[in-house]
Design an enzyme around this catalytic site. Structure first.
Site, PDB file in Angstrom:
ATOM      1  CD  GLU A  57      -2.738   1.168   2.555  1.00 12.52           C
ATOM      2  OE1 GLU A  57      -2.226   0.776   3.611  1.00 12.52           O
ATOM      3  OE2 GLU A  57      -3.893   1.615   2.489  1.00 12.52           O
TER       4      GLU A  57
ATOM      5  CE  LYS B 182      -7.510   0.529   3.779  1.00 14.41           C
ATOM      6  NZ  LYS B 182      -6.633   1.540   4.421  1.00 14.41           N
TER       7      LYS B 182
ATOM      8  CB  CYS C 269      -3.827  -1.743   4.574  1.00 15.98           C
ATOM      9  SG  CYS C 269      -2.855  -1.130   5.967  1.00 15.98           S
TER      10      CYS C 269
HETATM   11  O1  LIG Z   1       0.149   5.274   7.428  1.00 18.22           O
HETATM   12  C1  LIG Z   1       0.174   5.807   6.322  1.00 18.22           C
HETATM   13  O2  LIG Z   1       0.663   6.916   6.028  1.00 18.22           O
HETATM   14  C2  LIG Z   1      -0.398   5.079   5.206  1.00 18.22           C
HETATM   15  N1  LIG Z   1      -1.391   4.212   5.664  1.00 18.22           N
HETATM   16  C3  LIG Z   1      -2.490   4.133   4.999  1.00 18.22           C
HETATM   17  O3  LIG Z   1      -2.639   4.773   4.001  1.00 18.22           O
HETATM   18  C4  LIG Z   1      -3.559   3.257   5.511  1.00 18.22           C
HETATM   19  C5  LIG Z   1      -4.715   4.162   5.780  1.00 18.22           C
HETATM   20  S1  LIG Z   1      -4.268   5.524   6.843  1.00 18.22           S
HETATM   21  N2  LIG Z   1      -3.115   2.553   6.676  1.00 18.22           N
HETATM   22  C6  LIG Z   1      -3.788   1.592   7.241  1.00 18.22           C
HETATM   23  O4  LIG Z   1      -4.853   1.180   6.786  1.00 18.22           O
HETATM   24  C7  LIG Z   1      -3.120   1.045   8.474  1.00 18.22           C
HETATM   25  C8  LIG Z   1      -3.920  -0.008   9.186  1.00 18.22           C
HETATM   26  C9  LIG Z   1      -3.263  -0.380  10.447  1.00 18.22           C
HETATM   27  O5  LIG Z   1      -2.147  -0.030  10.715  1.00 18.22           O
HETATM   28  C10 LIG Z   1      -3.997  -1.223  11.417  1.00 18.22           C
HETATM   29  O6  LIG Z   1      -5.071  -1.761  11.078  1.00 18.22           O
HETATM   30  O7  LIG Z   1      -3.494  -1.351  12.526  1.00 18.22           O
END
Ligand SMILES: O=C(O)CNC(=O)[C@H](CS)NC(=O)CCC(=O)C(=O)O
Length: 269
Positions: A43, A113, A156
């Site tokens: 991702e 997503k 993710c």
């Molecule tokens: O962090 C970033 O800059 C990039 N991450 C993303 O783009 C995405 C959406 S904010 N991250 C997750 O979905 C993390 C999930 C996760 O960490 C969990 O389910 O614990």
């Protein structure tokens, strides 16, 4: 379906599109040299920056990323799974989009997503993905490849929602993709357990490319891109540095596990 090598790439993507694409290309090259026929990118592989910055550059990121995926798949004659990248929508938001591309550069499957990461973590980091991202409205599809098996898409945070993977395995999935940018804070306790659970309960291979390290500011991710077999055994783990996890997908192993543990056949609900 036949036996083949799959690669799960691990990167430390930055808020720099061209630099990330160059890094991705090097790691794809490495994976292909090691014999991988299906290479999976994490991702945010093409851009990892704060949501506002990502949003304001979304058109450029989407355009350059799709072009990169098509030309790179053709150049290396490999199937590519690209973890989430932003694709603009009508209302100034983006879809966090995963794409599957064949070695001729054709799009095989696309998934937006559906579960957005709106979470305040105890370490002080706050995530509000829905500020800039539209939730997809459709469950992911399973792409049925004669050579590579039935491939199920996800991204993710989806990994916390077992019903999505139930849907995929019910549609015949044999390999589940979980491209991620898991936070360092949640990852240390949850990442491996969640991935193993999805593999075991669905008797599927799980291929989980990942982000690792420090991307900008206080944003740290967990790493440990991995490939897990349908029994829940980790076949390879990329550790915490950029690199590649590689393992063999074996139809005979999948069959064997599904005979030994026929839980997909015993579903009641
Ligand atoms: O962090 C970033 O800059 C990039 N991450 C993303 O783009 C995405 C959406 S904010 N991250 C997750 O979905 C993390 C999930 C996760 O960490 C969990 O389910 O614990």
């Amino acid at each position: 379906m036949r036996s083949y090598l799959v690669a799960a790439i691990q990167m430390t993507s930055l808020p720099k599109l061209q630099k990330n694409l160059a890094e991705a290309e090097e790691l794809i090259d490495l994976a292909v040299r090691r014999g991988a026929e299906l290479v999976c990118l994490p991702e945010n592989f093409s851009f990892m920056g704060d949501e506002q910055e990502k949003s304001s550059q979304a058109s450029e990121i989407a355009q350059q990323t799709e072009k990169f995926l098509k030309t790179t798949a053709q150049r290396f004659q490999v199937t590519l799974l690209a973890g989430g990248f932003p694709v603009p929508t009508e209302n100034n938001k983006v879809y966090n989009t995963a794409l599957l591309i064949d070695p001729s550069g054709n799009e095989l499957a696309r998934y937006q997503k559906v579960h957005l990461f709106d979470v305040n973590l105890p370490d002080g980091n706050t995530y509000h993905e829905s500020f800039t991202v539209m939730a997809g409205q459709q469950l992911p599809s399973v792409y049925q490849s004669e050579e590579l098996g039935n491939l199920g898409l996800s991204v993710c945070y989806d990994v916390r929602f077992p019903e999505l993977y139930r849907h995929l395995s019910h549609q015949g999935a044999q390999v589940l993709f979980v491209p991620a940018a898991f936070t360092a804070y949640t990852g240390k306790d949850h990442w491996e357990v969640l991935l193993k659970a999805r593999a075991i309960e669905n008797t599927c291979y799980v291929v989980a490319p990942a982000q690792t390290g420090n991307h900008y500011g206080r944003r740290y991710t967990h790493g440990h891109a991995m490939i897990i077999d349908p029994w829940g055994v980790i076949l390879d783990d990329a550790g915490d540095k950029p690199g590649v996890a590689i393992a063999e997908i074996q139809p005979t192993r999948l069959e064997q596990v599904r005979v030994q543990m026929p839980c997909l056949k015993h579903r009641v609900f």
